[in-house]
Design a protein around this motif. Structure first.
Motif, PDB file in Angstrom:
ATOM      1  N   PRO A  30      39.267  40.216  28.379  1.00 20.01           N
ATOM      2  CA  PRO A  30      40.504  39.434  28.214  1.00 20.01           C
ATOM      3  C   PRO A  30      41.729  40.340  28.274  1.00 20.01           C
ATOM      4  CG  PRO A  30      39.443  39.755  26.085  1.00 20.01           C
ATOM      5  CD  PRO A  30      38.510  40.325  27.116  1.00 20.01           C
ATOM      6  N   ILE A  31      42.862  39.776  28.623  1.00 19.27           N
ATOM      7  CA  ILE A  31      44.115  40.536  28.607  1.00 19.27           C
ATOM      8  C   ILE A  31      45.063  39.848  27.634  1.00 19.27           C
ATOM      9  CG2 ILE A  31      43.838  41.479  30.936  1.00 19.27           C
ATOM     10  CD1 ILE A  31      45.636  39.304  31.995  1.00 19.27           C
ATOM     11  N   GLY A  32      46.138  40.548  27.294  1.00 19.23           N
ATOM     12  CA  GLY A  32      47.069  40.018  26.289  1.00 19.23           C
ATOM     13  C   GLY A  32      47.847  38.803  26.765  1.00 19.23           C
ATOM     14  N   LEU A  33      47.808  38.523  28.060  1.00 19.23           N
ATOM     15  CA  LEU A  33      48.559  37.378  28.573  1.00 19.23           C
ATOM     16  C   LEU A  33      47.736  36.107  28.408  1.00 19.23           C
ATOM     17  CD1 LEU A  33      49.676  39.087  31.906  1.00 19.23           C
ATOM     18  CD2 LEU A  33      51.020  38.847  29.819  1.00 19.23           C
ATOM     19  N   THR A  34      48.373  35.060  27.895  1.00 20.80           N
ATOM     20  CA  THR A  34      47.643  33.819  27.625  1.00 20.80           C
ATOM     21  C   THR A  34      48.397  32.610  28.188  1.00 20.80           C
ATOM     22  OG1 THR A  34      48.826  33.410  25.562  1.00 20.80           O
ATOM     23  CG2 THR A  34      46.800  34.722  25.400  1.00 20.80           C
ATOM     24  N   PRO A 141      32.795  27.483  40.688  1.00 19.70           N
ATOM     25  CA  PRO A 141      33.078  28.611  39.794  1.00 19.70           C
ATOM     26  C   PRO A 141      31.786  29.202  39.231  1.00 19.70           C
ATOM     27  CG  PRO A 141      33.414  26.553  38.630  1.00 19.70           C
ATOM     28  CD  PRO A 141      33.100  26.181  40.060  1.00 19.70           C
ATOM     29  N   SER A 142      31.809  30.499  38.957  1.00 17.74           N
ATOM     30  CA  SER A 142      30.628  31.128  38.359  1.00 17.74           C
ATOM     31  C   SER A 142      30.515  30.811  36.876  1.00 17.74           C
ATOM     32  CB  SER A 142      30.703  32.641  38.538  1.00 17.74           C
ATOM     33  OG  SER A 142      31.819  33.150  37.815  1.00 17.74           O
ATOM     34  N   GLY A 143      31.664  30.522  36.241  1.00 17.09           N
ATOM     35  CA  GLY A 143      31.668  30.298  34.792  1.00 17.09           C
ATOM     36  C   GLY A 143      32.196  31.493  34.011  1.00 17.09           C
ATOM     37  N   ILE A 144      32.508  32.591  34.690  1.00 18.76           N
ATOM     38  CA  ILE A 144      32.960  33.787  33.959  1.00 18.76           C
ATOM     39  C   ILE A 144      34.380  33.600  33.409  1.00 18.76           C
ATOM     40  CG2 ILE A 144      33.832  35.047  36.008  1.00 18.76           C
ATOM     41  CD1 ILE A 144      32.620  37.605  34.682  1.00 18.76           C
ATOM     42  N   ASP A 145      35.243  32.929  34.184  1.00 19.44           N
ATOM     43  CA  ASP A 145      36.641  32.773  33.745  1.00 19.44           C
ATOM     44  C   ASP A 145      36.748  31.933  32.472  1.00 19.44           C
ATOM     45  OD1 ASP A 145      37.320  34.155  36.012  1.00 19.44           O
ATOM     46  OD2 ASP A 145      38.857  32.739  36.657  1.00 19.44           O
ATOM     47  N   ASN A 146      36.079  30.762  32.464  1.00 16.94           N
ATOM     48  CA  ASN A 146      36.167  29.909  31.280  1.00 16.94           C
ATOM     49  C   ASN A 146      35.542  30.585  30.071  1.00 16.94           C
ATOM     50  OD1 ASN A 146      33.973  28.820  33.293  1.00 16.94           O
ATOM     51  ND2 ASN A 146      33.149  28.453  31.236  1.00 16.94           N
ATOM     52  N   THR A 147      34.503  31.402  30.291  1.00 19.72           N
ATOM     53  CA  THR A 147      33.850  32.090  29.171  1.00 19.72           C
ATOM     54  C   THR A 147      34.812  33.088  28.523  1.00 19.72           C
ATOM     55  OG1 THR A 147      31.711  31.836  30.244  1.00 19.72           O
ATOM     56  CG2 THR A 147      31.847  33.476  28.498  1.00 19.72           C
ATOM     57  N   VAL A 148      35.454  33.931  29.339  1.00 18.99           N
ATOM     58  CA  VAL A 148      36.378  34.921  28.761  1.00 18.99           C
ATOM     59  C   VAL A 148      37.632  34.231  28.226  1.00 18.99           C
ATOM     60  CG1 VAL A 148      37.667  37.050  29.144  1.00 18.99           C
ATOM     61  CG2 VAL A 148      35.489  36.707  30.283  1.00 18.99           C
ATOM     62  N   ALA A 149      38.109  33.198  28.926  1.00 18.95           N
ATOM     63  CA  ALA A 149      39.302  32.467  28.455  1.00 18.95           C
ATOM     64  C   ALA A 149      39.057  31.880  27.076  1.00 18.95           C
ATOM     65  CB  ALA A 149      39.672  31.359  29.444  1.00 18.95           C
ATOM     66  N   THR A 150      37.810  31.472  26.804  1.00 22.42           N
ATOM     67  CA  THR A 150      37.466  30.855  25.518  1.00 22.42           C
ATOM     68  C   THR A 150      37.211  31.904  24.436  1.00 22.42           C
ATOM     69  OG1 THR A 150      36.387  29.005  26.649  1.00 22.42           O
ATOM     70  CG2 THR A 150      35.831  29.338  24.321  1.00 22.42           C
ATOM     71  N   PHE A 151      36.306  32.843  24.727  1.00 16.61           N
ATOM     72  CA  PHE A 151      35.824  33.741  23.676  1.00 16.61           C
ATOM     73  C   PHE A 151      36.722  34.958  23.467  1.00 16.61           C
ATOM     74  CE2 PHE A 151      32.101  31.253  24.842  1.00 16.61           C
ATOM     75  CZ  PHE A 151      31.605  30.899  23.600  1.00 16.61           C
ATOM     76  N   GLY A 152      37.464  35.364  24.521  1.00 20.71           N
ATOM     77  CA  GLY A 152      38.399  36.465  24.349  1.00 20.71           C
ATOM     78  C   GLY A 152      37.731  37.785  24.030  1.00 20.71           C
ATOM     79  N   ARG A 153      36.513  38.004  24.551  1.00 16.24           N
ATOM     80  CA  ARG A 153      35.810  39.271  24.339  1.00 16.24           C
ATOM     81  C   ARG A 153      35.373  39.849  25.662  1.00 16.24           C
ATOM     82  NH1 ARG A 153      32.324  36.386  20.732  1.00 16.24           N
ATOM     83  NH2 ARG A 153      30.648  36.819  22.195  1.00 16.24           N
ATOM     84  N   THR A 307      53.763  45.478  36.989  1.00 16.71           N
ATOM     85  CA  THR A 307      52.530  45.968  36.354  1.00 16.71           C
ATOM     86  C   THR A 307      52.423  45.477  34.911  1.00 16.71           C
ATOM     87  OG1 THR A 307      53.504  47.972  35.434  1.00 16.71           O
ATOM     88  CG2 THR A 307      52.660  48.124  37.684  1.00 16.71           C
ATOM     89  N   TYR A 308      51.203  45.439  34.410  1.00 13.98           N
ATOM     90  CA  TYR A 308      50.940  45.205  32.989  1.00 13.98           C
ATOM     91  C   TYR A 308      49.927  46.243  32.547  1.00 13.98           C
ATOM     92  CZ  TYR A 308      52.602  40.461  33.999  1.00 13.98           C
ATOM     93  OH  TYR A 308      53.331  39.384  34.404  1.00 13.98           O
ATOM     94  N   LEU A 309      49.997  46.567  31.256  1.00 16.87           N
ATOM     95  CA  LEU A 309      48.979  47.449  30.669  1.00 16.87           C
ATOM     96  C   LEU A 309      48.050  46.612  29.804  1.00 16.87           C
ATOM     97  CD1 LEU A 309      50.500  50.752  29.223  1.00 16.87           C
ATOM     98  CD2 LEU A 309      48.733  50.478  30.966  1.00 16.87           C
ATOM     99  N   THR A 310      46.758  46.889  29.891  1.00 19.81           N
ATOM    100  CA  THR A 310      45.845  46.226  28.969  1.00 19.81           C
ATOM    101  C   THR A 310      44.775  47.224  28.549  1.00 19.81           C
ATOM    102  OG1 THR A 310      44.582  44.200  28.573  1.00 19.81           O
ATOM    103  CG2 THR A 310      44.237  45.266  30.692  1.00 19.81           C
ATOM    104  N   GLU A 311      43.939  46.834  27.606  1.00 19.33           N
ATOM    105  CA  GLU A 311      42.881  47.717  27.107  1.00 19.33           C
ATOM    106  C   GLU A 311      41.554  46.986  27.106  1.00 19.33           C
ATOM    107  OE1 GLU A 311      45.251  50.573  23.912  1.00 19.33           O
ATOM    108  OE2 GLU A 311      44.045  48.898  23.185  1.00 19.33           O
ATOM    109  N   ILE A 312      40.512  47.689  27.514  1.00 18.02           N
ATOM    110  CA  ILE A 312      39.162  47.159  27.316  1.00 18.02           C
ATOM    111  C   ILE A 312      38.756  47.609  25.925  1.00 18.02           C
ATOM    112  CG2 ILE A 312      36.805  47.046  28.214  1.00 18.02           C
ATOM    113  CD1 ILE A 312      37.847  48.562  30.691  1.00 18.02           C
ATOM    114  N   ARG A 313      38.307  46.667  25.124  1.00 18.53           N
ATOM    115  CA  ARG A 313      37.830  47.049  23.790  1.00 18.53           C
ATOM    116  C   ARG A 313      36.665  46.178  23.411  1.00 18.53           C
ATOM    117  NH1 ARG A 313      41.329  47.604  19.870  1.00 18.53           N
ATOM    118  NH2 ARG A 313      43.271  48.070  20.902  1.00 18.53           N
TER     119      ARG A 313
END
Ligand code: PMV
Length: 313
Positions: A30-34, A141-153, A307-313
């Motif tokens: 996920p990224i900080g933009l929502t 869709p593969s389902g990856i977008d809705n999964t990350v959009a929901t869980f945020g991990r 550009t935007y900065l984000t972090e994988i965590r």
């Protein structure tokens, strides 16, 4: 509550876009933009109001009345068809840019409607309903977008049986020793994921064996990426991203602007750079040595890109 914002996360795909539509693995974060949404009382009918994008003043995240269709589907599935409501959407994600805006929009609207009408809805129910919405917008869709959009991990994702409605995606958490900085670059060229997914589909239909081989090669890079992330091996992660970008080029979903940005990032010292999401325009990402994200981002901005900065965590 009055200002309890309901939101869906934007995301980047670190490795594995497009091949994930063919049952291979992908890693997303996920990224900080929502996108946020709020539902308020209205006597009759459903009204959907989408605020200006922070970023580019375009009004509708997914265009052409699709947001209305998505909202109607959500109301129906939640047993609220025909109920009066006003849905306000506040997008903080640029549209059609490979950052998962359509899934984030669906998740935000689902949560806002459920919140307003006091419906208890689990995260996996939110994600499944957002997947149905993604089908309206994307087709397959593969389902990856809705999964990350929901869980945020950050997740390793695979949907083994795309053809079946009953298919449950496999989702595993991604582990890193510490936050890993990623620079996101926007080409400024809008590109609809449904379009590039269609390009890949047509090419795959003409020559399935050749394309399946590319998808499997990408799958190997993704699985190696899980180990690189776990070890915090940024040089290896960068190599994997560069190779993945090359294979996405083979799938013909890159663009001149993406190639420019990837080149600028690599010349400025990025360890790896690749397009992210649907491609054909949209966004790219770069991984750098610790502390070098700012200078790589600055080179990209000097070349005229946002550009935007984000972090994988
Ligand atoms: O362009 P985005 O942010 O919607 O990402 C799409 C990712 C694809 O793998 C190209 C499609 C999908 O459904 O997984």
């Amino acid at each position: 509550a009055e200002h309890s914002a309901s939101f869906g996360y934007g995301k980047i795909i670190l490795l594995g876009e497009h091949s994930v539509v063919y049952g291979r693995h992908a890693i997303a974060t996920p990224i900080g933009l929502t996108i946020q949404a709020e539902v308020t009382h209205q006597e009759h009918g459903t009204e959907l109001v989408i605020a200006r994008w922070d970023t580019d003043a375009a009004y509708d995240p997914i265009g052409a009345g699709l947001a209305e269709q998505v909202t109607a589907l959500i109301a129906e599935r939640l047993g609220l068809a025909g109920k009066g409501m006003r849905v306000d959407v506040f997008p903080h994600l640029p549209r059609a840019s490979g950052l998962g805006a359509s899934a984030a929009l669906a998740v935000a609207i689902i949560r806002a409607i459920a919140d307003r009408f006091g419906l208890a809805i689990s995260d996996s129910e939110v994600s499944s309903l957002a997947f149905e919405c993604e089908r309206i917008v994307h087709g397959t869709p593969s389902g990856i977008d809705n999964t990350v959009a929901t869980f945020g991990r950050s997740i390793l994702f695979r949907n083994p049986n795309m053809a079946s409605d009953a298919a449950a995606p496999e989702i595993a958490d991604i582990v890193t020793p510490g936050p890993i900085q990623i620079v996101i670059g926007l080409t400024g060229v809008r590109s609809l994921t449904s379009h590039t997914v269609g390009i890949v589909r047509a090419a795959w239909e003409k020559n399935p064996a050749r394309y399946e081989a590319i998808f499997s090669q990408i799958d190997e890079l993704v699985l190696a990426g899980v180990g690189a992330l776990r070890r915090g091996d940024l040089a290896e992660l960068g190599d994997l991203m560069n190779m993945n970008h090359g294979l996405l080029g083979a799938l013909q979903v890159s663009s001149p602007e993406l190639e420019t940005l990837v080149g600028v990032a690599r010349r400025a010292g990025a360890l790896g750079a690749k397009l992210t999401g649907g491609g054909g325009g949209g966004a790219m990402i770069a991984v750098t040595e610790p502390g070098a994200a700012e200078s790589v981002g600055s080179a990209m901005r000097q070349a005229g890109f946002v550009t935007y900065l984000t972090e994988i965590r």
